[in-house]
Design a protein around this motif. Structure first.
Motif, short mmCIF file in Angstrom:
data_model
loop_
_atom_site.label_atom_id
_atom_site.label_comp_id
_atom_site.label_asym_id
_atom_site.label_seq_id
_atom_site.Cartn_x
_atom_site.Cartn_y
_atom_site.Cartn_z
N ALA A 145 83.59 49.62 45.04
CA ALA A 145 84.49 49.23 46.13
C ALA A 145 83.88 48.12 46.99
CB ALA A 145 84.80 50.44 47.01
N ILE A 146 82.56 48.15 47.15
CA ILE A 146 81.87 47.16 47.98
C ILE A 146 81.79 45.81 47.28
CG2 ILE A 146 79.63 46.55 48.98
CD1 ILE A 146 79.21 49.58 49.46
N GLN A 147 81.49 45.82 46.00
CA GLN A 147 81.16 44.59 45.30
C GLN A 147 82.33 43.95 44.54
OE1 GLN A 147 77.81 45.63 42.84
NE2 GLN A 147 76.48 46.09 44.58
N THR A 148 83.42 44.71 44.33
CA THR A 148 84.56 44.14 43.61
C THR A 148 85.17 43.02 44.43
OG1 THR A 148 85.05 46.23 42.53
CG2 THR A 148 86.81 44.60 42.58
N ASN A 188 79.75 42.03 52.64
CA ASN A 188 79.47 41.43 51.34
C ASN A 188 80.33 40.17 51.13
OD1 ASN A 188 78.27 41.55 48.57
ND2 ASN A 188 80.41 41.85 47.97
N GLU A 200 80.74 47.59 54.64
CA GLU A 200 79.82 46.95 53.70
C GLU A 200 80.57 45.95 52.81
OE1 GLU A 200 75.97 46.27 52.69
OE2 GLU A 200 76.68 47.74 54.15
N ARG A 201 81.81 46.27 52.48
CA ARG A 201 82.61 45.33 51.67
C ARG A 201 82.88 44.05 52.46
NH1 ARG A 201 85.89 44.63 47.41
NH2 ARG A 201 87.83 43.46 47.71
#
Length: 262
Positions: A14-17, A42, A38-39
């Motif tokens: 969920a954070i990095q997508t 990022n 965090e998303r």
């Protein structure tokens, strides 16, 4: 930009997508707010501006917490930059300023802002307000129903007369009013209220072949309910039979024999 936390694989995804919208759904206290923060951080690292993001939550507290955490993370990174990181510093300062007006809010607050900004597109009077008072909402609904009801009475429609007789008595039509209000509440909980109401009669249609037991209403709604009731009765009779045996009430056993499922 943020503290090190051991996220689960699902949280990491969920954070990095990137490049797509996501929906974070989890139970209370599972870290949804942290994951969304965090998303956002990022994406900020990837030079995606805070004003290009839409982050909606269900509570004002969660929205306020997200903004506060993002503000703290931006402030922490600014404090770590040296004098040579001019471009990065300017970027972070811009994000801090834009954070105050960023679309990080509750769903209803975002929708209200959208309607206020584009009211002319949907031909809405700009001088409107939200109907948040439950008592006022109920009074308005009852007033509208009273007008509709009187109009239908004046038209003398056989179908409406039959409907009234089904749910009312010889003294009042309060029973009909209660049913109408309940349907109204259920309809408003649907994505397409009018379409949902129009589909209701289909569940009660008489089958082309077979009797009532072959109808969709009986098979999907009434039969499961009856089966559950009968199962409960059978279980209760079994308990009573056991208690009668344990207390020496043998004469009652024949009347307490559990019914069998047929």
């Amino acid at each position: 930009m943020s503290e090190k936390i051991n996220y689960t694989p699902q949280q990491q995804a969920a954070i990095q997508t990137g490049g797509k919208n996501i929906l974070v759904a989890a139970s209370a206290g599972s870290g949804k707010t942290k994951v969304l923060v965090e998303r956002v951080l990022n994406l900020l690292q990837q030079q995606v501006g805070i004003d290009r993001l839409l982050v909606v939550t269900f509570t004002k507290a969660a929205a306020a917490e997200m903004k506060e955490r993002i503000e703290q993370a931006l402030q922490a990174e600014l404090a770590q930059l040296n004098s040579k990181d001019v471009q990065r510093k300017q970027w972070l300062l811009q994000q801090r300023l834009k954070l105050k007006t960023a679309d990080i809010s509750t769903i209803d607050a975002f929708c209200l802002h959208l309607v206020q900004q584009y009211y002319y597109v949907i031909h809405l009077d700009p001088v409107f307000r939200q109907l948040t008072d439950e008592t006022e909402r109920q009074l308005l609904a009852e007033d509208v129903w009273a007008q509709v009801r009187e109009k239908r009475y004046g038209q003398q429609r056989p179908a409406f007369e039959q409907l009234t007789q089904n749910f009312s008595n010889d003294r009042s039509d309060d029973g009909l009013s209660a049913v109408v209000m309940k349907v109204f509440e259920y309809a408003n909980a649907q994505p397409q209220p009018i379409a949902w109401v129009k589909k209701l009669p289909a569940a009660y249609a008489w089958p082309q072949t077979g009797g009532f037991q072959q109808s969709s209403f009986y098979q999907k709604q009434l039969a499961p309910l009856l089966q559950a009731k009968l199962t409960t009765i059978e279980r209760q009779l079994g308990v009573l039979e056991q208690q009668a045996t344990e207390n020496g009430l043998k004469n009652l056993r024949p009347q307490l024999q559990p019914i069998s499922n047929k």
